[in-house]
Design a protein around this motif. Structure first.
Motif, mmCIF file in Angstrom:
data_model
loop_
_atom_site.group_PDB
_atom_site.id
_atom_site.type_symbol
_atom_site.label_atom_id
_atom_site.label_comp_id
_atom_site.label_asym_id
_atom_site.label_seq_id
_atom_site.Cartn_x
_atom_site.Cartn_y
_atom_site.Cartn_z
ATOM 1 N N THR A 119 -7.925 -6.250 7.591
ATOM 2 C CA THR A 119 -8.419 -4.902 7.284
ATOM 3 C C THR A 119 -7.228 -3.960 7.182
ATOM 4 N N LEU A 120 -7.017 -3.474 5.994
ATOM 5 C CA LEU A 120 -5.922 -2.519 5.804
ATOM 6 C C LEU A 120 -6.455 -1.125 6.128
ATOM 7 N N MET A 121 -5.794 -0.452 7.060
ATOM 8 C CA MET A 121 -6.250 0.889 7.443
ATOM 9 C C MET A 121 -5.579 1.937 6.558
ATOM 10 N N GLY A 122 -6.365 2.882 6.096
ATOM 11 C CA GLY A 122 -5.811 3.982 5.302
ATOM 12 C C GLY A 122 -5.241 3.505 3.984
ATOM 13 N N ARG A 123 -4.214 4.175 3.518
ATOM 14 C CA ARG A 123 -3.487 3.796 2.297
ATOM 15 C C ARG A 123 -4.325 3.879 1.026
ATOM 16 N N GLY A 124 -5.386 4.671 1.035
ATOM 17 C CA GLY A 124 -6.245 4.789 -0.146
ATOM 18 C C GLY A 124 -5.481 5.315 -1.351
ATOM 19 N N GLY A 146 10.117 1.931 2.022
ATOM 20 C CA GLY A 146 9.797 2.557 3.300
ATOM 21 C C GLY A 146 10.529 1.842 4.423
ATOM 22 N N MET A 147 10.499 2.462 5.611
ATOM 23 C CA MET A 147 11.259 1.907 6.729
ATOM 24 C C MET A 147 10.693 0.560 7.205
ATOM 25 N N ALA A 148 11.463 -0.110 8.024
ATOM 26 C CA ALA A 148 11.052 -1.405 8.570
ATOM 27 C C ALA A 148 9.693 -1.281 9.251
ATOM 28 N N GLY A 149 8.786 -2.188 8.936
ATOM 29 C CA GLY A 149 7.509 -2.251 9.638
ATOM 30 C C GLY A 149 6.493 -1.190 9.268
ATOM 31 N N VAL A 150 6.742 -0.450 8.198
ATOM 32 C CA VAL A 150 5.831 0.648 7.845
ATOM 33 C C VAL A 150 4.572 0.137 7.121
ATOM 34 N N GLY A 151 4.636 -1.112 6.634
ATOM 35 C CA GLY A 151 3.444 -1.685 6.008
ATOM 36 C C GLY A 151 3.576 -1.926 4.511
ATOM 37 N N LYS A 152 4.797 -2.133 4.033
ATOM 38 C CA LYS A 152 5.022 -2.350 2.593
ATOM 39 C C LYS A 152 4.397 -3.666 2.134
ATOM 40 N N THR A 153 4.701 -4.739 2.873
ATOM 41 C CA THR A 153 4.183 -6.047 2.473
ATOM 42 C C THR A 153 2.663 -6.061 2.574
ATOM 43 N N ALA A 154 2.143 -5.484 3.658
ATOM 44 C CA ALA A 154 0.688 -5.464 3.846
ATOM 45 C C ALA A 154 0.019 -4.739 2.675
ATOM 46 N N LEU A 155 0.581 -3.618 2.279
ATOM 47 C CA LEU A 155 0.011 -2.851 1.169
ATOM 48 C C LEU A 155 0.121 -3.627 -0.147
ATOM 49 N N ALA A 280 -6.647 3.431 14.728
ATOM 50 C CA ALA A 280 -7.519 2.341 14.254
ATOM 51 C C ALA A 280 -6.769 1.011 14.205
ATOM 52 N N VAL A 281 -5.507 1.014 13.770
ATOM 53 C CA VAL A 281 -4.717 -0.230 13.737
ATOM 54 C C VAL A 281 -4.559 -0.759 15.168
ATOM 55 N N PHE A 282 -4.237 0.150 16.086
ATOM 56 C CA PHE A 282 -4.047 -0.244 17.485
ATOM 57 C C PHE A 282 -5.344 -0.825 18.056
ATOM 58 N N LEU A 309 3.925 3.845 13.590
ATOM 59 C CA LEU A 309 4.495 2.777 12.753
ATOM 60 C C LEU A 309 3.639 1.517 12.915
ATOM 61 N N PRO A 310 3.053 0.983 11.827
ATOM 62 C CA PRO A 310 2.165 -0.171 11.962
ATOM 63 C C PRO A 310 2.752 -1.329 12.771
ATOM 64 N N LEU A 311 4.011 -1.673 12.530
ATOM 65 C CA LEU A 311 4.605 -2.786 13.276
ATOM 66 C C LEU A 311 4.560 -2.508 14.775
ATOM 67 N N ALA A 312 4.945 -1.278 15.181
ATOM 68 C CA ALA A 312 4.968 -0.927 16.605
ATOM 69 C C ALA A 312 3.546 -0.909 17.172
ATOM 70 N N LEU A 313 2.603 -0.396 16.400
ATOM 71 C CA LEU A 313 1.213 -0.323 16.860
ATOM 72 C C LEU A 313 0.648 -1.718 17.109
ATOM 73 N N ARG A 314 0.969 -2.621 16.197
ATOM 74 C CA ARG A 314 0.458 -3.997 16.348
ATOM 75 C C ARG A 314 1.083 -4.661 17.564
ATOM 76 N N ILE A 315 2.390 -4.455 17.752
ATOM 77 C CA ILE A 315 3.047 -5.108 18.896
ATOM 78 C C ILE A 315 2.499 -4.529 20.206
HETATM 79 N N1 LIG Z 1 -2.390 -0.065 6.834
HETATM 80 C C1 LIG Z 1 -2.354 -1.073 7.715
HETATM 81 N N2 LIG Z 1 -3.480 -1.450 8.376
HETATM 82 C C2 LIG Z 1 -3.440 -2.480 9.253
HETATM 83 N N3 LIG Z 1 -2.333 -3.175 9.545
HETATM 84 C C3 LIG Z 1 -1.189 -2.858 8.924
HETATM 85 C C4 LIG Z 1 -1.139 -1.790 7.978
HETATM 86 N N4 LIG Z 1 0.115 -1.684 7.507
HETATM 87 C C5 LIG Z 1 0.807 -2.652 8.124
HETATM 88 N N5 LIG Z 1 0.054 -3.353 8.969
HETATM 89 C C6 LIG Z 1 0.517 -4.448 9.843
HETATM 90 O O1 LIG Z 1 1.718 -3.983 10.456
HETATM 91 C C7 LIG Z 1 2.699 -5.010 10.495
HETATM 92 C C8 LIG Z 1 3.939 -4.560 9.727
HETATM 93 O O2 LIG Z 1 3.595 -4.424 8.348
HETATM 94 P P1 LIG Z 1 4.463 -5.057 7.169
HETATM 95 O O3 LIG Z 1 4.980 -6.402 7.542
HETATM 96 O O4 LIG Z 1 3.670 -4.943 5.943
HETATM 97 O O5 LIG Z 1 5.686 -4.046 7.155
HETATM 98 P P2 LIG Z 1 6.889 -3.989 6.125
HETATM 99 O O6 LIG Z 1 7.048 -2.570 5.744
HETATM 100 O O7 LIG Z 1 6.698 -4.977 5.057
HETATM 101 O O8 LIG Z 1 8.114 -4.407 7.068
HETATM 102 P P3 LIG Z 1 9.540 -5.024 6.640
HETATM 103 O O9 LIG Z 1 10.391 -3.905 6.164
HETATM 104 O O10 LIG Z 1 10.064 -5.620 7.918
HETATM 105 O O11 LIG Z 1 9.280 -6.046 5.595
HETATM 106 C C9 LIG Z 1 2.046 -6.234 9.926
HETATM 107 O O12 LIG Z 1 1.528 -6.991 10.993
HETATM 108 C C10 LIG Z 1 0.928 -5.679 9.072
HETATM 109 O O13 LIG Z 1 -0.118 -6.585 8.948
#
Ligand SMILES: Nc1ncnc2c1ncn2[C@@H]1O[C@H](COP(=O)(O)OP(=O)(O)OP(=O)(O)O)[C@@H](O)[C@H]1O
Ligand SMILES: [Mg+2]
Length: 435
Positions: A119-124, A146-155, A280-282, A309-315
């Motif tokens: 479930t991707l949160m936000g980012r509409g 975007g910065m490390a862990g901001v959610g680029k790959t997920a998006l 919501a991610v947390f 930061l999504p990465l920090a929230l998940r951890i």
């Molecule tokens: N919008 C979102 N909703 C839910 N989970 C998210 C969201 N964005 C990111 N995440 C989760 O947060 C974590 C970090 O996201 P992601 O790996 O996409 O970051 P990244 O910007 O690609 O980082 P890097 O620069 O290290 O490649 C992943 O576990 C991802 O699934």
């Protein structure tokens, strides 16, 4: 155009009569038949396929032994052969029966997208931009930074899965390893070899030189509807050879730095999440049950301590989930203590992610990062930076610009600079660690 197409089967039957003359003539007959069906002269076919007309003539007359795989692929495209016809042409070129079980030239349809986040949160807004809903003319290449862990790959993956049905000729995914511990960024020549194989080109037919590989790649995907995801690019030079030239293809690139030097590319800079989406991610990662008793204020505070930061929230959520005795308040106390030490779970860690960005910096930017992270206030000017770095204002501006390009620094207002909270912690700790 009103062309009466002869079916592949009847044409094959006709040329099979030539078969005793040997595989080369058989191939030539097949080629000639399909050329005539397309109402093309030898010259026109050669031009369409980008081949020399002498080559086409020699192929048809059976004088050219073992035509090159790439030439056959180009001819098949120029003649608009369907999958079965392509397979037949490729097979007879190698002296095989017209219905090969498997052929190294048959164009395959790669489906390489890894699973995205459930479930991707936000980012509409960002999804709409990536899917091309915002404009009549969607960009062929969109670079998400975007910065490390901001959610680029997920998006990128989420958008790619949604776009996939519009790209039925295949979806390619290449991890370029711009920031992977213990792995150097992928050499684009190697990446090209892998995508060519994935597209059905046999290894032996892949040229040695990167420019030839890139040209072959562009030829193979031309006119095909292929979606390409290039994840975690180290820079523009790594990405450029992997960009198709055809408007039928779409590319999504992700990178920690802005890729402004790629022609025709739209860039999309990703920020941290708004607080509600961050909560919501947390919550989703920790599990609703683990947070039901937590006051809403504590959840929002936790999201803020994670810098949204999504990465920090998940951890942080994984930490809570794996410590049954902790409440959200306990977690929050630990985060208030030394959050970077707390934001580690298994092989995921905010420090490790930021270390990789830091390690990619040249020496002068590393120094600026460390010193500015430890010796500046919440936000600061280029003049302050110049004083801290003991340099001129012009040079400090250049250093600040570079740190902004790689998303280690933000510019919240014109000429005011600021570190993201977690980045500031990292920069000041790096002074001690000298990572
Ligand atoms: N919008 C979102 N909703 C839910 N989970 C998210 C969201 N964005 C990111 N995440 C989760 O947060 C974590 C970090 O996201 P992601 O790996 O996409 O970051 P990244 O910007 O690609 O980082 P890097 O620069 O290290 O490649 C992943 O576990 C991802 O699934
Ligand atoms: Mg990523």
């Amino acid at each position: 155009m009103n062309i009466e197409r002869i079916s592949a089967a009847s044409h094959l039957t006709k040329v099979i009569r030539d078969r005793d003359a040997g595989p080369s003539l058989f191939f030539g007959g097949l080629l000639r038949g399909w050329r005539e069906r397309a109402l093309l002269t030898q010259e026109q076919l050669a031009e369409r396929a980008g081949l020399n007309v002498r080559t086409v003539r020699r192929m048809e007359s059976g004088r050219l032994q073992q035509p090159r795989a790439t030439s056959i692929l180009l001819l098949a495209k120029a003649l608009e052969l369907d999958g079965e016809e392509r397979a037949a042409l490729a097979a007879v070129a190698r002296g095989l029966p017209a219905r090969p079980e498997r052929d190294d030239l048959v164009v395959t349809v790669p489906r390489q997208l890894p699973a995205g986040v459930a479930t991707l949160m936000g980012r509409g807004r960002e999804l709409a931009a990536l899917e091309g809903h915002e404009s009549e003319d969607p960009a062929a290449v969109v670079a998400v930074d975007g910065m490390a862990g901001v959610g680029k790959t997920a998006l990128a993956l989420h958008a790619a899965h949604r776009l996939a049905p519009r790209f039925p000729d295949g979806q390619l995914f290449v991890d370029l390893h711009g920031h992977t511990r213990g792995t150097a960024p992928v050499d684009p020549a190697h990446a090209l070899e892998r995508v060519l194989r994935a597209l059905g080109v046999a290894g032996a037919r892949i040229p040695a030189h990167i420019d030839d590989r890139a040209a072959l790649y562009r030829g193979v995907v031309a006119d095909r509807r292929v979606l390409v995801v290039l994840d975690d690019a180290a820079g523009e030079d790594q990405v450029r050879p992997l960009l198709p030239a055809s408007p039928t293809c779409r590319v999504i690139v992700t990178a920690r730095q802005r890729l402004i030097g790629l022609d025709g590319t739209r860039t999309l800079s990703l920020d941290v999440l708004p607080v509600d989406e961050a909560v919501a991610v947390f919550t989703r990662t920790a599990g609703e049950k683990r947070v039901t008793d937590a006051p809403a204020g504590a959840l929002r505070e936790t999201a803020e301590r994670c810098g949204r930061l999504p990465l920090a929230l998940r951890i942080a959520a994984v930490r809570l989930r794996s410590h049954a005795a902790w409440s959200v308040r306990d977690l929050l106390e630990r985060l208030n203590d030394d959050r970077l030490a707390e934001l580690k779970a298994g092989r995921h860690s905010v420090t490790a992610a930021l270390d990789l960005s830091y390690q990619r910096l040249p020496d002068d930017q590393r120094r600026a990062y460390r010193l500015l992270g430890s010796h500046t206030g919440t936000d600061f000017s280029a003049e302050t930076a110049a004083a801290v770095l003991d340099t001129t204002v012009a040079r400090s501006r250049r250093l600040l610009d570079h740190l902004m390009d790689v998303h280690l620094l933000q510019e919240p207002a014109p000429r005011r600079y600021r570190f993201h909270d977690l980045v500031r912690d990292h920069a000041s700790q790096t002074v001690d660690r000298r990572a």
